[in-house]
Write a protein that holds these residues in place. Structure first.
Motif, PDB file in Angstrom:
ATOM      1  N   PRO A   1      51.777  45.520  44.597  1.00 50.45           N
ATOM      2  CA  PRO A   1      52.048  44.204  45.180  1.00 50.45           C
ATOM      3  C   PRO A   1      50.918  43.675  46.070  1.00 50.45           C
ATOM      4  O   PRO A   1      50.800  42.482  46.230  1.00 50.45           O
ATOM      5  N   VAL A   2      50.068  44.553  46.654  1.00 44.88           N
ATOM      6  CA  VAL A   2      49.111  44.025  47.639  1.00 44.88           C
ATOM      7  C   VAL A   2      47.662  44.442  47.335  1.00 44.88           C
ATOM      8  O   VAL A   2      46.817  44.459  48.213  1.00 44.88           O
TER       9      VAL A   2
ATOM     10  N   VAL B   1      46.084  47.261  46.704  1.00 44.72           N
ATOM     11  CA  VAL B   1      45.430  48.339  47.453  1.00 44.72           C
ATOM     12  C   VAL B   1      44.378  49.032  46.587  1.00 44.72           C
ATOM     13  O   VAL B   1      44.421  48.980  45.360  1.00 44.72           O
TER      14      VAL B   1
ATOM     15  N   ARG C   1      49.489  37.916  45.518  1.00 42.31           N
ATOM     16  CA  ARG C   1      49.689  37.248  46.803  1.00 42.31           C
ATOM     17  C   ARG C   1      48.600  37.480  47.831  1.00 42.31           C
ATOM     18  O   ARG C   1      48.594  36.835  48.873  1.00 42.31           O
TER      19      ARG C   1
ATOM     20  N   ALA D   1      44.653  44.666  50.391  1.00 43.63           N
ATOM     21  CA  ALA D   1      45.252  44.890  51.728  1.00 43.63           C
ATOM     22  C   ALA D   1      44.820  46.217  52.330  1.00 43.63           C
ATOM     23  O   ALA D   1      45.319  46.606  53.381  1.00 43.63           O
ATOM     24  N   GLY D   2      43.919  46.930  51.671  1.00 48.50           N
ATOM     25  CA  GLY D   2      43.412  48.158  52.284  1.00 48.50           C
ATOM     26  C   GLY D   2      43.328  49.310  51.319  1.00 48.50           C
ATOM     27  O   GLY D   2      43.599  49.166  50.118  1.00 48.50           O
TER      28      GLY D   2
ATOM     29  N   ASP E   1      44.666  52.823  49.738  1.00 49.60           N
ATOM     30  CA  ASP E   1      46.032  53.177  49.359  1.00 49.60           C
ATOM     31  C   ASP E   1      46.514  54.301  50.280  1.00 49.60           C
ATOM     32  O   ASP E   1      46.097  55.452  50.138  1.00 49.60           O
TER      33      ASP E   1
ATOM     34  N   THR F   1      49.147  55.881  50.423  1.00 51.32           N
ATOM     35  CA  THR F   1      49.882  56.989  49.791  1.00 51.32           C
ATOM     36  C   THR F   1      48.920  58.072  49.282  1.00 51.32           C
ATOM     37  O   THR F   1      49.336  59.193  49.005  1.00 51.32           O
TER      38      THR F   1
ATOM     39  N   THR G   1      45.884  38.419  52.877  1.00 46.83           N
ATOM     40  CA  THR G   1      45.385  39.233  53.993  1.00 46.83           C
ATOM     41  C   THR G   1      44.367  40.243  53.476  1.00 46.83           C
ATOM     42  O   THR G   1      44.709  41.142  52.718  1.00 46.83           O
TER      43      THR G   1
ATOM     44  N   LEU H   1      42.595  43.228  54.427  1.00 42.56           N
ATOM     45  CA  LEU H   1      42.786  44.161  55.539  1.00 42.56           C
ATOM     46  C   LEU H   1      42.134  45.507  55.273  1.00 42.56           C
ATOM     47  O   LEU H   1      42.016  45.945  54.119  1.00 42.56           O
TER      48      LEU H   1
ATOM     49  N   GLY I   1      40.344  48.639  54.293  1.00 40.11           N
ATOM     50  CA  GLY I   1      39.361  48.838  53.228  1.00 40.11           C
ATOM     51  C   GLY I   1      39.115  47.566  52.429  1.00 40.11           C
ATOM     52  O   GLY I   1      38.044  47.401  51.827  1.00 40.11           O
TER      53      GLY I   1
ATOM     54  N   GLU J   1      43.395  49.509  60.985  1.00 41.15           N
ATOM     55  CA  GLU J   1      43.501  50.963  60.860  1.00 41.15           C
ATOM     56  C   GLU J   1      44.062  51.636  62.112  1.00 41.15           C
ATOM     57  O   GLU J   1      44.745  52.643  62.024  1.00 41.15           O
TER      58      GLU J   1
ATOM     59  N   ALA K   1      35.308  52.975  55.959  1.00 40.02           N
ATOM     60  CA  ALA K   1      34.406  52.611  54.858  1.00 40.02           C
ATOM     61  C   ALA K   1      33.369  51.604  55.360  1.00 40.02           C
ATOM     62  O   ALA K   1      33.081  50.591  54.727  1.00 40.02           O
TER      63      ALA K   1
ATOM     64  N   ARG L   1      59.422  50.140  56.096  1.00 41.28           N
ATOM     65  CA  ARG L   1      59.605  49.504  54.799  1.00 41.28           C
ATOM     66  C   ARG L   1      60.813  50.092  54.060  1.00 41.28           C
ATOM     67  O   ARG L   1      61.547  49.375  53.393  1.00 41.28           O
TER      68      ARG L   1
ATOM     69  N   LYS M   1      65.102  48.474  52.758  1.00 40.77           N
ATOM     70  CA  LYS M   1      65.623  48.530  51.384  1.00 40.77           C
ATOM     71  C   LYS M   1      67.091  48.942  51.392  1.00 40.77           C
ATOM     72  O   LYS M   1      67.505  49.791  52.188  1.00 40.77           O
TER      73      LYS M   1
END
Ligand code: 3H9
Length: 663
Positions: A27-28, A30, A62, A66-67, A69, A71, A103, A105, A107, A130, A139, A283, A287
């Protein structure tokens, strides 16, 4: 156009002499492994193609990247690393133009900073957040941003993690052009051609000279003082400052090595684990569990019953998000008082620059008042926020049942009353649930959505969605005295009260918890919110503990009319003119005498023991709440503490903290 698919999330298309590399990793966007390798692959094609003179990097969906990952953190690294990617971008023989929207952000911004030029939509925001993950930019951000935007701006942005809007980014030199309109791709291609036509390309970012000023060291020292004061135990902002300060001392490549070393140190830290945990916990909390279908209804209008402190704050939550809201009071006088108070709060926000005068007027125009429930016939949701008396709430819900449309959701803001008992006043109890806001409601992030055994899945999913729209961190919990939040807070408070009986002074207790990282100490919190509130709540607990020392210090004070700040005396004495708290030897003596009466043996407790017992009490109660099914995820309880009670975010919440201690 000659599209050439390279790898699924990254594609290359030729627009004449400009190569457009598009990242599409929802979605963003990464920078996962596939994106990093895709980027390098596309770039090498663009470089090899003799027709190509410039490269544009743009993102689908969108947002710009955003940076990194998150995960992937803590897992074995997969080549190419982000450092390799940004080094290749920086080194590219053809100029690269980053086209930003959404955004950019972490990375993502570091990727853009390694490009020669950056343009962005008016609505784009950039940031190196960060530090909020217990990290520093890893980075090249700490070395490139000062070169591009100046030392002061870089120090401010990186140590705070603040997102900066496009116009501000332009003013500081972090981007080169703000795009009017919304065709970012066309604007980026146009900008790249104009730049090529002008000739005289700007140097690579790594080769830009940091503005050499004799003041640089002073700037760093000033920021160091500021950041140390604000960090309150959090390490990463100071580590970030250390990395940025290298940019004024070392050549780029050496500064980069130092940044790497500091980044890796942060990555392995307990604080970063905690902050990454809470990022995902927040997050996850938003849900719905699998058992609840996501079938929300739209909330287009709302009403709040009760124009007291909570009701006013809740009404503002709706108006702030453009939802019309009716405040209901019993008498016109009370209603006028409530509306005037809301207006005054907005006026204060406007005079301090937090909102504009126009926003003030727009928000007030969305708030109406009524003394009559028949005016609520069309609202989609009602939130009752009157004082905590079951009979009063019962009467209100019975009236709402008569006046509201059958599909309207009826919520109570009760802090501890049995919501099923309140719902019994309504013909269809499936539309009743709790919406437990925290004071001040228009500021505090936390929202408990409390389901009973009868609440419909539509009502639950609608209120979880509404929570998100209102900008809250919503946590779904079950019905039970104090639900999850207040019940855990009560366990924490009880432990503190027990230690007061054991001879710890209010100052020692508060100082221990502040030193541990809590925003305020528990005795000061009680004084601020009113000792009578908890006292009255305990009186309504259907199953109070048989322990005679249970909350005795607080109850003793309440019995004497010492309710805290509002009476000038509580666990502390308050200066009537300045409001400053002072230790109160008489109160300490009062508690000591009560402890003697209760046969509590005084003990010397070191600060670390006070802290251990306080936090342990929360985690133990949290376990019980999970066992009883009042909450479903331990991480939800962490979200509650971090957003509702000033628990230090960098400790990850009480459940995470306990699990890290192996408790
Ligand atoms: C970094 O870049 C380090 C580098 O300096 C150096 C590396 C060597 N990773 O928040 P949302 C997921 S550190 C993985 O609900 P929004 C998120 O979990 C990173 N996943 O949307 C969620 O998943 P799900 C620096 C991520 O519109 C989904 O995306 N960057 C990441 O309210 C949607 O997220 C940051 O710290 C990520 N980096 O807000 C930015 N980001 O749907 C962190 C998001 O499964 N992200 N996800 O629950 C944000 O601040 C917000 O997500 C953002 C969008 C403002 C972008």
């Amino acid at each position: 156009m000659n599209p050439a698919n390279v790898s699924p999330p990254v594609t290359l298309a030729k627009h004449g002499d400009v190569a457009v590399i598009t990242i599409d990793n929802p979605p963003v966007n990464v920078l996962s492994h596939a994106v990093r390798s895709g980027l390098l692959e596309c770039l090498s094609q663009a470089v090899a193609d003799a027709d190509i003179r410039a490269v544009v990097i743009i993102c689908a969906g969108r947002t710009f990247i955003a940076g990194a990952d998150i995960t992937e953190f803590g897992k074995p690294p997969q080549s190419p690393s982000l450092l390799e990617v940004v080094a290749t971008l920086d080194d590219c023989p053809k100029p690269i133009f980053a086209a930003l929207h959404g955004t950019a952000l972490g990375g993502g911004l570091e990727t853009a900073l390694a490009c020669r030029y950056r343009i962005g939509l008016k609505t784009a925001r950039i940031g190196l957040p960060e530090v909020h993950l217990g990290l520093i930019p890893g980075a090249g951000g700490t070395q490139r941003l000062p070169r591009v935007a100046g030392l002061n701006n870089a120090l401010e942005m990186i140590t705070s993690g603040r997102h900066v809007g496009a116009e501000e980014a332009l003013a500081m030199g972090a981007i080169d052009e703000v795009v009017n309109g919304d065709d970012l791709l066309a604007a980026a291609i146009d900008f790249s051609r104009r730049t090529l036509a002008q000739g005289n390309l700007r140097s690579r970012t790594s080769e830009l000279e940091l503005e050499d000023s004799a003041d640089n060291q002073d700037i760093v020292s000033t920021w160091k003082k500021r950041v140390s004061k604000k960090a309150r135990g959090q390490e990463s902002p100071l580590v970030a400052l250390e990395a940025i300060s290298q940019s004024i001392k070392l050549p780029f490549a050496e500064g980069l090595l130092k940044e790497r070393e500091l980044f890796l140190g942060c990555m392995g830290s307990a604080q970063s684990r905690a902050l990454r945990h809470i990022f995902f916990a927040e997050r996850a909390a938003a849900k719905l569990p699998d058992s609840i279908p996501n079938t929300p209804t739209d909330i287009k209008s709302a009403a709040v019953i009760g124009g007291g402190t909570m009701g006013r704050g809740i009404a503002m939550c709706f108006a702030n998000k453009n939802i019309p809201v009716t405040v209901v009071e019993m008498q016109q006088e009370q209603l006028d008082l409530a509306l005037r108070a809301i207006d005054k709060t907005y006026a204060k926000m406007s005079s301090s620059g937090r909102i504009s005068e126009q926003q003030h007027r727009q928000r007030m125009a969305l708030i109406s008042g009524s003394c009559d429930h028949s005016s609520l016939a069309r609202v989609d949701v009602v939130i009752e926020a009157v004082f905590e008396k079951l009979e009063v709430k019962h009467a209100i819900f019975s009236s709402l049942d008569k006046h509201c449309k059958p599909e309207a959701i009826l919520a109570t803001n009760t802090s501890y009353l049995d919501i099923e008992a309140i719902a019994s006043a309504v013909g269809d109890p499936s539309r009743v649930l709790g919406m437990h806001f925290f004071s001040p409601a228009h500021i505090m992030k936390l929202l408990e959505v409390v389901r009973t055994g009868q609440t419909s899945t539509v009502a639950i999913s609608s209120m979880m969605k509404l929570g998100k729209i209102l900008g809250k961190r919503s946590v779904l919990v079950g019905n039970g005295f104090g639900f999850a939040a207040n019940r855990m807070y009560s366990a924490y408070g009880r432990e503190g009260q027990q230690m007061l009986l054991e001879g710890v002074t209010p100052t020692q207790l508060d100082q221990a918890m502040k030193n541990w990282g809590m925003a305020m100490g528990p005795a000061a919190v009680l004084d601020m919110s009113g000792i009578d509130i908890g006292y009255n709540a305990r009186k309504q607990n259907p199953n109070p503990p048989a322990d005679p020392s249970y909350f005795r210090p607080a109850d003793l004070l309440a019995e004497q009319g010492y309710f805290g700040r509002k009476t000038g005396r509580g666990f502390y004495r308050y200066d009537p003119t300045t409001g400053k708290a002072q230790e109160d030897p008489e109160i300490i003596e009062l508690i000591r005498a009560e402890a003697q009466r209760l046969n509590v043996t005084p003990v010397e407790l070191p600060e670390s023991e006070i802290q251990k017992r306080m936090v342990g009490a929360i985690a133990t109660e949290g376990e019980a709440i999970l066992t009883e099914g009042i909450a479903t995820r331990a991480s939800d309880l962490d979200v509650i503490w971090v957003n509702g009670y000033g628990f230090p975010r960098w400790r990850g919440g009480p459940m995470h903290y306990a699990s890290e201690q192996g408790d």
